[in-house]
Each structure stands twice: as structure tokens, then as C-alpha cells.
Motif scaffolding. Structure first.
Motif, PDB file in Angstrom:
ATOM      1  N   SER A 213      49.899  49.646  51.006  1.00  0.00           N
ATOM      2  CA  SER A 213      48.965  48.848  51.308  1.00  0.00           C
ATOM      3  C   SER A 213      48.498  48.128  49.756  1.00  0.00           C
ATOM      4  N   ILE A 214      49.099  48.806  48.645  1.00  0.00           N
ATOM      5  CA  ILE A 214      48.459  48.220  47.427  1.00  0.00           C
ATOM      6  C   ILE A 214      49.702  47.074  47.080  1.00  0.00           C
ATOM      7  N   ARG A 215      50.840  47.225  47.657  1.00  0.00           N
ATOM      8  CA  ARG A 215      51.894  46.063  47.405  1.00  0.00           C
ATOM      9  C   ARG A 215      51.713  44.980  48.350  1.00  0.00           C
ATOM     10  N   LYS A 216      51.121  45.177  49.413  1.00  0.00           N
ATOM     11  CA  LYS A 216      50.647  44.004  50.563  1.00  0.00           C
ATOM     12  C   LYS A 216      49.372  43.295  50.124  1.00  0.00           C
ATOM     13  N   HIS A 217      48.727  43.832  49.174  1.00  0.00           N
ATOM     14  CA  HIS A 217      47.377  43.306  48.836  1.00  0.00           C
ATOM     15  C   HIS A 217      47.634  41.823  48.049  1.00  0.00           C
ATOM     16  N   PRO A 218      46.835  40.839  48.243  1.00  0.00           N
ATOM     17  CA  PRO A 218      47.019  39.646  47.503  1.00  0.00           C
ATOM     18  C   PRO A 218      46.802  40.008  45.926  1.00  0.00           C
ATOM     19  N   PRO A 219      47.812  39.309  45.249  1.00  0.00           N
ATOM     20  CA  PRO A 219      47.358  39.590  43.585  1.00  0.00           C
ATOM     21  C   PRO A 219      46.500  38.635  43.168  1.00  0.00           C
ATOM     22  N   GLN A 220      46.351  38.693  41.972  1.00  0.00           N
ATOM     23  CA  GLN A 220      45.065  38.092  41.323  1.00  0.00           C
ATOM     24  C   GLN A 220      44.403  36.733  41.607  1.00  0.00           C
ATOM     25  N   GLU A 221      45.587  35.834  41.458  1.00  0.00           N
ATOM     26  CA  GLU A 221      45.263  34.443  41.771  1.00  0.00           C
ATOM     27  C   GLU A 221      44.874  34.223  43.153  1.00  0.00           C
ATOM     28  N   GLU A 222      45.913  34.891  43.800  1.00  0.00           N
ATOM     29  CA  GLU A 222      45.667  34.688  45.448  1.00  0.00           C
ATOM     30  C   GLU A 222      44.331  35.201  45.727  1.00  0.00           C
ATOM     31  N   LEU A 223      44.011  36.332  45.462  1.00  0.00           N
ATOM     32  CA  LEU A 223      42.593  36.888  45.782  1.00  0.00           C
ATOM     33  C   LEU A 223      41.391  36.015  45.308  1.00  0.00           C
ATOM     34  N   LYS A 224      41.455  35.532  44.153  1.00  0.00           N
ATOM     35  CA  LYS A 224      40.280  34.647  43.449  1.00  0.00           C
ATOM     36  C   LYS A 224      40.516  33.224  44.250  1.00  0.00           C
ATOM     37  N   ALA A 225      41.472  32.879  45.031  1.00  0.00           N
ATOM     38  CA  ALA A 225      41.473  31.529  45.621  1.00  0.00           C
ATOM     39  C   ALA A 225      41.034  31.958  47.047  1.00  0.00           C
ATOM     40  N   MET A 226      41.126  33.243  47.489  1.00  0.00           N
ATOM     41  CA  MET A 226      40.534  33.481  49.092  1.00  0.00           C
ATOM     42  C   MET A 226      38.914  33.632  48.864  1.00  0.00           C
ATOM     43  N   MET A 227      38.227  34.157  47.820  1.00  0.00           N
ATOM     44  CA  MET A 227      37.182  34.510  47.452  1.00  0.00           C
ATOM     45  C   MET A 227      36.296  32.626  47.265  1.00  0.00           C
ATOM     46  N   GLU A 228      37.067  31.873  46.562  1.00  0.00           N
ATOM     47  CA  GLU A 228      36.393  30.669  46.540  1.00  0.00           C
ATOM     48  C   GLU A 228      36.534  29.754  47.939  1.00  0.00           C
ATOM     49  N   ALA A 229      37.453  29.953  48.870  1.00  0.00           N
ATOM     50  CA  ALA A 229      37.499  29.782  50.270  1.00  0.00           C
ATOM     51  C   ALA A 229      36.461  30.170  51.042  1.00  0.00           C
ATOM     52  N   ALA A 230      36.047  31.563  50.588  1.00  0.00           N
ATOM     53  CA  ALA A 230      34.849  32.147  51.415  1.00  0.00           C
ATOM     54  C   ALA A 230      33.628  31.498  51.013  1.00  0.00           C
ATOM     55  N   GLY A 231      33.654  30.638  50.322  1.00  0.00           N
ATOM     56  CA  GLY A 231      32.401  30.152  49.772  1.00  0.00           C
ATOM     57  C   GLY A 231      31.588  30.600  48.556  1.00  0.00           C
ATOM     58  N   LEU A 232      32.457  31.541  47.725  1.00  0.00           N
ATOM     59  CA  LEU A 232      31.976  32.043  46.558  1.00  0.00           C
ATOM     60  C   LEU A 232      32.084  31.133  45.206  1.00  0.00           C
ATOM     61  N   VAL A 245      45.052  47.326  38.136  1.00  0.00           N
ATOM     62  CA  VAL A 245      43.885  47.191  39.015  1.00  0.00           C
ATOM     63  C   VAL A 245      43.161  45.716  38.435  1.00  0.00           C
ATOM     64  N   ALA A 246      42.354  45.099  39.195  1.00  0.00           N
ATOM     65  CA  ALA A 246      41.615  43.937  38.658  1.00  0.00           C
ATOM     66  C   ALA A 246      40.083  43.855  39.261  1.00  0.00           C
ATOM     67  N   VAL A 247      39.358  43.367  38.445  1.00  0.00           N
ATOM     68  CA  VAL A 247      37.771  43.206  39.147  1.00  0.00           C
ATOM     69  C   VAL A 247      37.614  41.821  39.054  1.00  0.00           C
ATOM     70  N   HIS A 248      37.380  41.489  40.467  1.00  0.00           N
ATOM     71  CA  HIS A 248      36.960  40.234  40.778  1.00  0.00           C
ATOM     72  C   HIS A 248      35.488  39.930  41.106  1.00  0.00           C
ATOM     73  N   THR A 249      35.196  38.858  40.448  1.00  0.00           N
ATOM     74  CA  THR A 249      33.731  38.334  40.599  1.00  0.00           C
ATOM     75  C   THR A 249      33.576  36.974  41.191  1.00  0.00           C
ATOM     76  N   GLY A 250      32.482  37.145  42.000  1.00  0.00           N
ATOM     77  CA  GLY A 250      32.116  35.738  42.804  1.00  0.00           C
ATOM     78  C   GLY A 250      30.523  35.591  42.667  1.00  0.00           C
ATOM     79  N   TYR A 251      30.131  34.533  42.949  1.00  0.00           N
ATOM     80  CA  TYR A 251      28.582  34.306  43.101  1.00  0.00           C
ATOM     81  C   TYR A 251      28.244  33.273  44.257  1.00  0.00           C
ATOM     82  N   ARG A 252      27.040  33.619  44.840  1.00  0.00           N
ATOM     83  CA  ARG A 252      26.594  32.510  45.787  1.00  0.00           C
ATOM     84  C   ARG A 252      25.790  31.530  45.330  1.00  0.00           C
ATOM     85  N   ILE A 253      26.295  30.339  45.410  1.00  0.00           N
ATOM     86  CA  ILE A 253      24.972  29.448  44.671  1.00  0.00           C
ATOM     87  C   ILE A 253      24.503  28.459  45.907  1.00  0.00           C
TER      88      ILE A 253
END
Length: 253
Positions: A213-232, A245-253
Motif C-alpha cells: 500500500s505504501i508503494r501504491k500511495h501517491p508520491p509527494q508532488e502528486e499528493l500535493k496536487a490532489m490536496m490543491e484539487a480538493a480546494g486546499l 515519509v512526508a508531512v503535507h499541509t494545506g489550509y482552507r481559505i
């Protein structure tokens, strides 16, 4: 590599393709199986480093006394225990987990440590959260997003339930940066880890799934883009331990 569910009604469960409707049940079986030994296995899997990752994750959260926090996939109670002193006696932490077995283990563990006040436990699906819009100051998910069938839906829900100005944080296994380290990491994941699972938990298959499951998880830049697409907004990430591991952060504005 495409990490999203397929349009043909199937998605990945580790390296296998399964019907989307089945993934949730299969993941549930894994975590029901590993619940009691989960922390021990995390120590063995990461040589104890997961504790440092979690401490860093919480120490760098945007959180203050009196805040209301939702910790998704929070079944082990690790993140809630670290957040508890930071939200203080006037704050509240809601532990959300889809798996009743994990939630029970977490509640028992926190209660044994005397952590009772300001904690609430909710069995819920991250893709359809039972909370009103803007009801949390902070939403966290640590080592849980990769097990969600529809990650985009889960990220949209996290964005929905956090207040304007609030923070969404994801701690997850990611893509190792150093090319020389990848074969070492793969050997540990696919050869050592299932054997540890068999030895300490009597369950090699669940730990094989966790590695896959770790290998199938989106890597850093892809997950960042997914968070942006979700409106963050203001999305970014920090790699820990060379991108294990990576720590991803997003904000609701």
C-alpha cells in the motif's frame, strides 16, 4: 503510475486489483487483524523512528489551547496523546477511525494513560464525514490516507470540515528520494517486514499489504496536487528520513 481508483469500478488493494466496494472490507480485515500488535509492528517496521515522525508532525501543527481537532485514522491514539496537552483542558480532540477494533485499542490505551477529558471517539468513513462544515480548527491524518479507497473524496471532506483559516495535515509514507537507498528499503519492506509480521503477529499477509500500500500511495508532488484539487490552499510538504515519509499541509481559505 496511476494511484487513483480506476474508472472500471476497481481499485488497488496493495498490488491486487479489487472491486472498489470490496477494498474497504479488505482493509478493515487487515486492521482488525493487526490492531493489538499495531504499535509493536510500527516499531519493528520503522526501527522506532515512527515515534519521532509523529512528534515532529504534532509539534509543527497549527494548534493552540481551546482548539477542536479531528484526528482521522486515529485508532492507535498516538497523535491524540501528543495533541492532548497542546489543546489543553478547554480543547477537544475527536478520534475518527473506520475500524472499530483500532478505535477500541486507542480508547483503552488513552484511558489507561489517564487521558479522558476532551476526547471523543467516532467510528466514521473519511470519505463521508458526519460533521458540519467548518467544525474543526485542525484536521490530521497520520498513516491512514493510503488505506482510503477514494483519497480525493477524503481530502475534499477534510477541506469541508476544517474552518476558514484552519489547517489540514497528512503524515504518510512517501517516495524515497535517494536512489541508492531504494533497494535497501524495498528489501526491508517486501522480504523482512512480512516475516516480522508472521513472527510477532502471526500474520504475514497483512504486513505484505501494508508494504504494498505504501508503494501504491501517491508520491509527494502528486499528493500535493490532489490536496490543491480538493480546494486546499498554500499546500506544501516536508520530507522526513529522506522521503520515507512526508508531512503535507494545506489550509482552507
Amino acid at each position: 503510475m496511476d494511484h487513483s481508483p480506476n474508472d472500471n469500478g476497481t481499485t488497488h488493494f496493495g498490488f491486487r486489483q479489487v472491486p472498489k466496494a470490496e477494498k474497504q472490507k479488505l482493509v478493515g480485515q487487515v486492521f482488525t487483524s493487526v490492531a493489538r500488535k499495531y504499535d509493536l509492528m510500527n516499531d519493528l517496521m520503522s526501527l522506532g523512528i515512527h515515534r519521532a515522525w509523529k512528534r515532529y508532525f504534532v509539534a509543527t501543527c497549527q494548534v493552540k489551547p481551546g482548539d477542536r481537532v479531528l484526528d482521522l485514522a486515529g485508532g492507535t491514539g498516538d497523535i491524540a496523546a501528543l495533541l492532548h496537552p497542546r489543546v489543553g483542558p478547554t480543547g477537544q480532540i475527536v478520534l475518527g477511525d473506520i475500524n472499530a477494533g483500532m478505535l477500541t485499542v486507542g480508547r483503552d490505551r488513552l484511558t489507561d494513560r489517564g487521558l479522558v477529558a476532551g476526547l471523543e471517539y467516532v467510528q466514521c468513513n473519511a470519505e463521508k464525514l458526519p460533521f458540519p462544515d467548518g467544525s474543526f480548527d485542525l484536521v490530521t491524518i497520520a498513516f491512514g490516507l493510503r488505506n482510503v479507497t477514494d483519497k480525493d473524496a477524503a481530502l475534499r471532506e477534510m477541506q469541508r470540515v476544517v474552518r476558514v483559516g484552519g489547517q489540514v495535515r497528512v503524515l504518510e509514507f512517501s517516495e524515497v528520494r535517494a536512489g541508492w537507498f531504494r533497494p535497501v528499503y524495498d528489501f526491508h519492506s517486501f522480504k523482512v517486514l512480512p516475516k516480522l509480521g508472521q513472527l510477532f503477529a502471526g500474520d504475514a499477509a497483512s504486513y505484505q499489504y501494508l508494504a504494498e500500500s505504501i508503494r501504491k500511495h501517491p508520491p509527494q508532488e502528486e499528493l500535493k496536487a490532489m490536496m490543491e484539487a480538493a480546494g486546499l490552499a498554500r499546500c506544501g510538504y516536508v520530507n522526513l528520513s529522506g522521503g520515507i515519509v512526508a508531512v503535507h499541509t494545506g489550509y482552507r481559505i
